[in-house]
Design a protein around this motif. Structure first.
Motif, PDB file in Angstrom:
ATOM      1  N   ILE A 152      37.572  38.922  25.125  1.00  0.00           N
ATOM      2  CA  ILE A 152      38.128  38.071  26.169  1.00  0.00           C
ATOM      3  C   ILE A 152      39.600  37.757  25.907  1.00  0.00           C
ATOM      4  N   LEU A 153      39.929  37.444  24.667  1.00  0.00           N
ATOM      5  CA  LEU A 153      41.315  37.133  24.353  1.00  0.00           C
ATOM      6  C   LEU A 153      42.222  38.332  24.609  1.00  0.00           C
ATOM      7  N   SER A 183      46.199  40.983  28.109  1.00  0.00           N
ATOM      8  CA  SER A 183      46.609  42.168  28.872  1.00  0.00           C
ATOM      9  C   SER A 183      47.165  41.815  30.241  1.00  0.00           C
ATOM     10  N   ILE A 184      46.857  40.606  30.733  1.00  0.00           N
ATOM     11  CA  ILE A 184      47.404  40.185  32.031  1.00  0.00           C
ATOM     12  C   ILE A 184      48.364  39.016  31.865  1.00  0.00           C
ATOM     13  N   LEU A 203      38.658  41.525  36.718  1.00  0.00           N
ATOM     14  CA  LEU A 203      39.756  42.177  36.002  1.00  0.00           C
ATOM     15  C   LEU A 203      39.965  43.599  36.525  1.00  0.00           C
ATOM     16  N   ARG A 204      38.874  44.298  36.833  1.00  0.00           N
ATOM     17  CA  ARG A 204      38.983  45.657  37.358  1.00  0.00           C
ATOM     18  C   ARG A 204      39.734  45.672  38.680  1.00  0.00           C
ATOM     19  N   LEU A 254      46.140  36.304  42.440  1.00  0.00           N
ATOM     20  CA  LEU A 254      44.899  36.963  42.035  1.00  0.00           C
ATOM     21  C   LEU A 254      44.807  36.972  40.515  1.00  0.00           C
ATOM     22  N   SER A 255      45.928  37.195  39.852  1.00  0.00           N
ATOM     23  CA  SER A 255      45.955  37.173  38.399  1.00  0.00           C
ATOM     24  C   SER A 255      45.563  35.802  37.865  1.00  0.00           C
ATOM     25  N   ASP A 256      46.008  34.750  38.540  1.00  0.00           N
ATOM     26  CA  ASP A 256      45.631  33.393  38.131  1.00  0.00           C
ATOM     27  C   ASP A 256      44.119  33.198  38.214  1.00  0.00           C
TER      28      ASP A 256
END
Length: 310
Positions: free
Chosen positions: A26-27, A32-33, A132-133, A148-150
């Motif tokens: 998860i970390l 990665s984002i 995430l995908r 969306l990233s948030d």
């Protein structure tokens, strides 16, 4: 990815198991984002922190559910199948051991207990992994989707968020959470709101549903804790015990029965500190939180629409 065994309920109904996946990562996914600074360091090893521990768990369960609906809305899903199961991913594991003495098993050290209760998967894919995908696919098409990233970062944090707890507390919690899973299938979503205003109302209603499930109704969650306690007292269930010499993680005398009794007192007493903390964490914030997530979901939806039209 493997799949956990389904649970066969009374009457022959089958509760689908969520897909199995390796714990951890998860970390790395958050990093990665661009959200690697999320702090998961939480510890529950004092008796007077029980009300906060319980209120935090309910609050995170509410948030996870609101994020599920928000992401489904952002993606404009028309057909979907949601499953719910136990914890599947986390950011740590703790350090514990066990020993046998006097015919009993004694646990030592800590284990990583998930904060939010229950893990959602969508069409057989883990909720946070699916989100995430979608984000990565958008980025691959050159899309800039910060909102969306948030949402995705929040979903990852909710699914992976853990706190270190005494080993006997984590094992005990796993028992009564498992007993609640057969009822939690009733919390899976049946529809997605058509617009932002409707989504906001839906998110507020879902928060109330989670509170009702875990706190108000006796049968769905509280009854399982009480049944576990009565079975231990009757000698029909093996009690989880913490090693008495393990002072750093010894709360409630290291006895599961004392821990369960304290949990029931907090949940059942309308004037308990747990109820007051839940009010501050969730109840007072239902409307503003629903408005915030609905607004974020609408903006994320607009980002994906813009990308699709490019």
């Amino acid at each position: 990815m493997g799949r956990s065994k389904p649970v066969v309920l009374s009457g022959g109904a089958v509760l689908l198991g969520a897909p199995r996946t390796a714990r951890g990562g998860i970390l790395s996914d958050l990093a990665s984002i661009g959200s690697g600074s999320v702090n998961f360091v939480r510890v529950f090893n004092r008796e007077d922190e029980l009300p906060t521990h319980l209120a935090r768990r309910i609050a995170e369960t509410v948030r996870k559910r609101q994020l599920l609906f928000s992401l489904l809305y952002a993606e404009q899903r028309e057909r979907f199948s949601v499953q719910i199961g136990g914890a599947l991913v986390q950011d740590r594991s703790g350090s514990s051991s066990s020993s046998k003495r006097d015919g009993k098993t004694w646990l030592s050290g800590s284990q990583a207990g998930h904060i939010a209760i229950g893990t959602y998967s969508i069409d057989g894919e883990l909720f946070c992994a699916q989100a995430l995908r979608v984000l990565r696919a958008a980025a691959g098409r050159g899309g800039d989707c910060p909102r969306l990233s948030d949402l995705v970062a929040a979903s990852l944090a909710c699914d992976g968020g853990t706190e270190l707890v005494p080993a006997f507390v984590n094992q005990s919690s796993g028992k009564f959470e498992t007993s609640a899973m057969r009822y939690m299938k009733g919390l899976t979503p049946a529809w997605i709101a058509p617009d932002q205003s409707a989504l906001e109302r839906q998110l507020a209603a879902e928060a109330e549903r989670v509170i009702d499930f875990f706190v108000t109704k006796q049968r769905t969650f509280i009854a399982g804790i009480d049944q576990r306690l009565q079975a231990i007292r009757a000698g029909s269930a093996t009690e989880y015990l913490q090693e008495p010499a393990d002072h750093a993680w010894l709360i409630f005398g290291g006895e599961e029965r004392r821990f369960l009794a304290a949990v029931l007192d907090e949940l059942r007493d309308p004037g308990s500190r747990f109820r007051r903390e839940l009010d501050g964490l969730v109840l007072q914030n239902i409307t503003p939180d629903a408005r915030y997530w609905a607004g974020l979901a609408q903006t994320a939806r607009d980002e994906l629409d813009t990308l699709a039209a490019a």
